[in-house]
Design a protein around this motif. Structure first.
Motif, PDB file in Angstrom:
ATOM      1  N   THR A  98       0.833  -1.194   0.000  1.00  0.00           N
ATOM      2  CA  THR A  98       0.000   0.000   0.000  1.00  0.00           C
ATOM      3  C   THR A  98       0.871   1.248   0.000  1.00  0.00           C
ATOM      4  O   THR A  98       1.813   1.360   0.784  1.00  0.00           O
ATOM      5  N   GLN A 121      -0.095  -2.658  -4.685  1.00  0.00           N
ATOM      6  CA  GLN A 121      -1.396  -3.300  -4.743  1.00  0.00           C
ATOM      7  C   GLN A 121      -2.563  -2.373  -4.449  1.00  0.00           C
ATOM      8  O   GLN A 121      -3.650  -2.508  -5.005  1.00  0.00           O
ATOM      9  N   ASP A 122      -2.355  -1.409  -3.540  1.00  0.00           N
ATOM     10  CA  ASP A 122      -3.466  -0.574  -3.087  1.00  0.00           C
ATOM     11  C   ASP A 122      -2.937   0.812  -2.728  1.00  0.00           C
ATOM     12  O   ASP A 122      -1.726   1.031  -2.607  1.00  0.00           O
ATOM     13  N   TYR A 123      -3.858   1.764  -2.545  1.00  0.00           N
ATOM     14  CA  TYR A 123      -3.472   3.113  -2.133  1.00  0.00           C
ATOM     15  C   TYR A 123      -4.408   3.581  -1.029  1.00  0.00           C
ATOM     16  O   TYR A 123      -5.540   3.100  -0.878  1.00  0.00           O
ATOM     17  N   ARG A 124      -3.925   4.537  -0.265  1.00  0.00           N
ATOM     18  CA  ARG A 124      -4.728   5.198   0.763  1.00  0.00           C
ATOM     19  C   ARG A 124      -4.415   6.685   0.755  1.00  0.00           C
ATOM     20  O   ARG A 124      -3.342   7.094   0.299  1.00  0.00           O
TER      21      ARG A 124
END
Length: 397
Positions: A98, A121-124
């Protein structure tokens, strides 16, 4: 360059941001900054590029355009050139699952190009942590806001009454006002965080032009030149005796802004009823300013003021008709519209050296937008105005 951001200032900003991330996102490993305003804040330059911040390592500024200018401007310790994200990616053999990004800013196309070479894979979001870091100003930052405020006071309280003349258009006033602003030290542009927001000189209007609806999230209005440029001033609307003149503008010095609104009665005074409404707006501003102390809650300030106002006064307060905004003031700094906001749902206590533009205003049918706005620094004694103390509604005969 005499206005370079000192290295100690940059280090303090980065340390405070890291503390914010540790507090709110204890598992974070990598954050990436793309927006030029945030790059300016953290590195002292605003190139096309990105700032990569690793929790367990350091920070690196990767610059596509212009590496040479950035090295000249910035005292940031770790600057690298790149032709594409591929060049930067070669320096990062392992990526976290992330990555934290500016979700309020990064376009989808930029996100996809970045992710092609940084296959996380992902972001925040990290927007709230950056905003909270920027909200508390240093003495170095406040000095430039004070310079902007001094220009504001001079231009709006002393110079504008000298240039108002019967028959001039709103566009004429905008052109002459801009020349005054730049001559006195304005940086020539005012920046907003709000998406696709432009105000060329000021939000200004004669009479009920200041009530005309706009796409800007503020209480005032103006007709502008046309649909393509709704934020300057009409060439057709000419100044007449008896007009209310409304001018709401930002001034910037070395990136930092102040915000101020001034109103004028041209030719002869407005009615006593209108003057009394304006005076009530000024008193609201002063009440808010007295509450701008460390520890006070923005939401409480907003609700305390709003609960004191009568139903009649609330009609067309902070806007006109259905176009009312739900705040009394907003943070200000490298952009005019920063966090926190004096509004509901903002419950974090004020901190000394936060800076707010306080702008109670009320639309009056057939007259225009009365009220006032000044910029205040939060102190233990309440808000300290850096844009002057005029009561506004200046009579110009």
């Amino acid at each position: 360059m005499t206005e370079q951001v000192p290295a100690t200032e940059l280090n303090n900003r980065m340390n405070r941001f890291r503390e914010m991330m540790d507090r709110h996102n204890p598992d974070w490993e990598m954050a990436v900054i793309f927006s030029k305003i945030n790059l300016l804040y953290f590195t002292g330059s605003m190139p096309e590029g990105m700032l990569i911040i690793e929790r367990n390592s350091g920070e690196a500024l990767w610059v596509r355009r212009s590496y040479e200018r950035t090295c000249d401007e910035s005292l940031f310790a770790n600057i690298h050139p790149m032709n594409s994200y591929r060049d930067a990616a070669a320096s990062y053999s392992q990526l976290p699952d992330t990555i934290y990004l500016e979700t309020e800013f990064v376009p989808l196309a930029v996100y996809n190009r970045f992710r092609k070479h940084f296959p996380f894979q992902d972001y925040r979001p990290l927007d709230a942590q950056v905003a909270a870091t920027r909200a508390v100003k240093s003495h170095w930052e406040i000095q430039y806001m004070e310079q902007a405020g001094a220009i504001h006071r001079l231009v709006l309280e002393e110079k504008v009454p000298q240039i108002l003349r019967e028959g001039m258009s709103e566009a004429d006033l905008a052109a002459e006002l801009y020349a005054l602003m730049v001559k006195e030290g304005h940086q020539g542009t005012a920046r907003f965080g709000m998406l696709d927001t432009e105000i060329v000189v000021a939000q200004l209007g004669f009479g009920d032009s200041s009530l005309y609806p706009t796409n800007f999230d503020g209480p005032g209005g103006n007709r502008g030149l046309n649909a393509a440029v709704p934020s300057l001033g009409s060439r057709e609307r000419k100044l007449q005796k008896g007009d209310l003149v409304f001018v709401d503008m930002a001034i910037g010095v070395n990136g930092y802004h102040s915000d101020k609104t001034m109103t004028y009665m041209f030719g002869h005074p407005l009615s006593e009823e209108v003057i009394n409404i304006h005076r009530q707006c000024v008193e609201i501003q002063n009440k808010v300013a007295r509450m701008l102390k460390p520890g006070n809650i923005p939401e409480t300030i907003y609700e305390t003021i709003m609960e004191e106002l009568s139903p009649d006064f609330l009609e067309n307060f902070m806007g006109f008709g259905s176009r009312r905004v739900k705040f009394l003031g907003h943070g200000i700094g490298l952009t005019v519209d920063e966090l926190p906001v004096l509004a509901q749902k903002f419950r974090e206590p004020l901190v000394e050296n936060m800076v707010f533009a306080v702008e109670p205003k009320k639309g009056i049918p057939g007259v225009g937008m009365v009220g006032i706005e000044n910029t205040f620094v939060v102190t233990p004694d309440g808000g300290r105005s850096i844009t002057g103390n005029s009561q506004g509604l200046i009579l110009v005969e």
